[in-house]
Design an enzyme around this catalytic site. Structure first.
Site, PDB file in Angstrom:
ATOM      1  N   ASP A 202       0.843  -1.200   0.000  1.00 57.15           N
ATOM      2  CA  ASP A 202       0.000   0.000   0.000  1.00 57.15           C
ATOM      3  C   ASP A 202       0.878   1.251   0.000  1.00 57.15           C
ATOM      4  OD1 ASP A 202      -2.664   1.179   0.158  1.00 57.15           O
ATOM      5  OD2 ASP A 202      -1.954   1.972   2.064  1.00 57.15           O
ATOM      6  N   ASP A 233      -8.398   4.746 -10.369  1.00 58.90           N
ATOM      7  CA  ASP A 233      -8.684   3.486  -9.686  1.00 58.90           C
ATOM      8  C   ASP A 233      -8.662   3.654  -8.165  1.00 58.90           C
ATOM      9  OD1 ASP A 233      -8.928   0.514  -9.867  1.00 58.90           O
ATOM     10  OD2 ASP A 233      -7.045   0.595  -8.750  1.00 58.90           O
ATOM     11  N   GLU A 263     -13.248   5.879  -9.475  1.00 65.65           N
ATOM     12  CA  GLU A 263     -13.864   4.655  -8.975  1.00 65.65           C
ATOM     13  C   GLU A 263     -13.887   4.716  -7.455  1.00 65.65           C
ATOM     14  OE1 GLU A 263     -13.181  -0.080  -8.306  1.00 65.65           O
ATOM     15  OE2 GLU A 263     -11.553   1.354  -8.283  1.00 65.65           O
TER      16      GLU A 263
HETATM   17 CA    CA Z   1      -4.145   3.020   0.174  1.00 65.44          CA
END
Ligand code: CA
Ligand code: CA
Length: 488
Positions: A202, A233, A263
């Site tokens: 992440d 995204d 999104e």
């Molecule tokens: Ca993240």
């Protein structure tokens, strides 16, 4: 007055084979898509991803490799080479189609080396809750991009550029691990306590080096591709202030509008509205609540209350900010957000996005061309009719008749600028029937027919614009002027 209606298409689906040559295939279809009124094309991510030619592009490895360097087993990506991508964009733009690039910045996959990192395990259902002492894990977080060898950028990534990961290679243990000294971004979706972490490594959007690189990467990407805008995204997993600045910066760099659709995959319309308030640089979001209604209606065997179809959707609350859609690559059977709208309801759903005034509808490749891998047939025939009805005839004032649990409808009055325009649309999730609707004066004293072919009879519209329109059970009918100048 609208000159022409905007229409978007998502030009890929999840299960396309790895020899689909997608970029090249666009050279054969651009002009046909434009004729159908499609003026925005959303293309899949063009970045080299961890799975090489078998990766849809969402498992991003290297943002600076768009099918140009020997990495992850090939030069090209699933869809082709960088040159083919650039050629396709140029060709589509010459055909009058604006190209939206799919931008995936939330995470990375496929690191070149692992590192020892001190980390905490957190509760996957509440990411704010630590569920164990800190410990040393081995994580795949070092990205050196050896095949690219510093071309375009010498910025390499290591664990300090990420927040967390979902695998400890030392103890071969899956879970969500937050790195020592790191915290999740506050300004993200609150589902699961804090939804910063989605998957893979992440990316830490609080790390200034990362943010600086993504700003310069954005300029590089725009310069290389000259795309007209973006599909962003996974934005609910990235702090909203990042994209607000990123978009602001890029718009300043170019004279383009850079149309963007985000999104934010949530069925809660308030979460979408909240995001739009925080990030006023983004143009639109996908209308996930409306997709959810389509899915529920399609599974309710007629018991869905059709009066509520548009209730608490983005297109209802923020019509100018809504990109409406029926399904996409993530909602396909077998995918992460599987929520496939059943076949019988699809034409009703498409009429509800293509033949209304509000929102920009996005049609899905998998619906239009079918999904051979899942034995899902194409809907090309009926979608072509609705696309052309949208392009030529879906204009003028809209009047809603959303007044029955089974049979709902609406009319468009047509306008002076689009000859023979105007229509009556009627759909039923239950039994067949009819509804008296007023189509306005443009179509007064004319005969209308159902261009879907579902009902064979014609309808006479009286001098005041009133007609009685029919629909079959579990079906849709689109009534347009019988002798109109277009061949739908
Ligand atoms: Ca993240
Ligand atoms: Ca019903």
């Amino acid at each position: 007055m609208k000159e022409t209606n905007d229409t978007m298409m998502q030009y890929f689906e999840w299960y396309m084979p790895n020899d689909c040559m997608l970029w090249k295939s666009l050279l054969n279809v651009g002009k046909d898509l434009k004729k159908l009124g499609i003026n925005y094309l959303w293309l899949p991510p063009s970045f080299k991803s961890a799975g090489g030619i078998n990766d849809t592009g969402y498992g991003v490895y290297d943002l600076y490799d768009m099918g140009e360097f020997m990495q992850k087993g090939s030069i090209r990506t699933k869809y082709g080479t960088k040159q083919e991508y650039l050629d396709a964009i140029k060709y589509l733009q010459r055909s009058g189609i604006k190209v939206l690039a799919d931008i995936v910045l939330n995470h990375r996959f496929g690191a070149d080396e692992k590192e020892e990192i001190i980390a905490y395990k957190v509760n996957p259902n509440n990411r704010n809750e630590v569920i164990g002492p800190y410990r040393t894990i081995e994580a795949w977080t070092k990205f050196k991009f050896p095949g690219r060898n510093n071309t375009y950028s010498d910025f390499n990534l290591d664990w300090s550029h990420f927040n967390g990961i979902d695998y400890d290679d030392r103890q071969k243990e899956h879970g969500i691990f937050r790195f020592y000294g790191k915290h999740w971004s506050d300004d993200v979706d609150k589902e699961l306590g804090n939804y910063d972490y989605l998957m893979g490594c992440d990316v830490d959007f609080n790390n200034l080096d990362v943010v600086d690189d993504l700003f310069s990467w954005g300029k590089w990407f725009l310069n290389q591709t000259n795309v007209d805008g973006f599909r962003l995204d996974a934005i609910k997993h990235i702090r909203s202030s990042f994209y607000k600045r990123w978009l602001h910066d890029l718009k300043n760099e170019t004279d383009k509008d850079l149309f963007t659709v985000g999104e934010y995959f949530s069925c809660n319309v308030d979460s979408l509205i909240n995001y739009l308030q925080k990030n006023d640089e983004i143009d639109t979001l996908f209308d996930v609540p409306l997709h959810d209604h389509f899915k529920i209606a399609s599974e309710s065997q007629g018991h869905y209350d059709m009066r509520k179809l548009f209730e608490d959707t983005l297109v209802d609350k923020r019509p100018s900010k809504s990109v409406t859609f029926v399904d996409n690559h993530d909602t396909e059977p077998g995918q992460s957000l599987e929520s496939w709208v059943k076949d019988w309801f699809k034409p009703l759903a498409y009429a509800s996005i293509l033949l209304r005034q509000e929102g920009i509808p996005c049609i899905f490749y998998g619906d239009y061309y079918g999904i051979p891998f899942k034995n899902i047939p194409p809907m090309k025939e009926i979608l072509n009719i609705m696309l052309l009805a949208r392009k030529y005839l879906a204009y003028g004032k809209q009047k809603d008749y959303l007044d029955d649990a089974n049979i709902i409808g609406w009319t468009l009055e047509g306008d002076y600028y689009h000859q023979d325009s105007g229509m009556a649309v009627i759909l039923s999730d239950g039994e067949g029937g009819c509804k008296c609707m007023n189509v306005g004066k443009n179509l007064a004293n004319t005969i209308l027919y159902d261009c879907t072919g579902n009902v064979k009879e014609t309808v006479y519209v009286d001098k005041d614009g009133n007609g009685i329109f029919y629909v079959n059970g579990g079906s849709v009918s689109v009534w347009i002027k019988k002798d109109n100048m277009y061949n739908l």
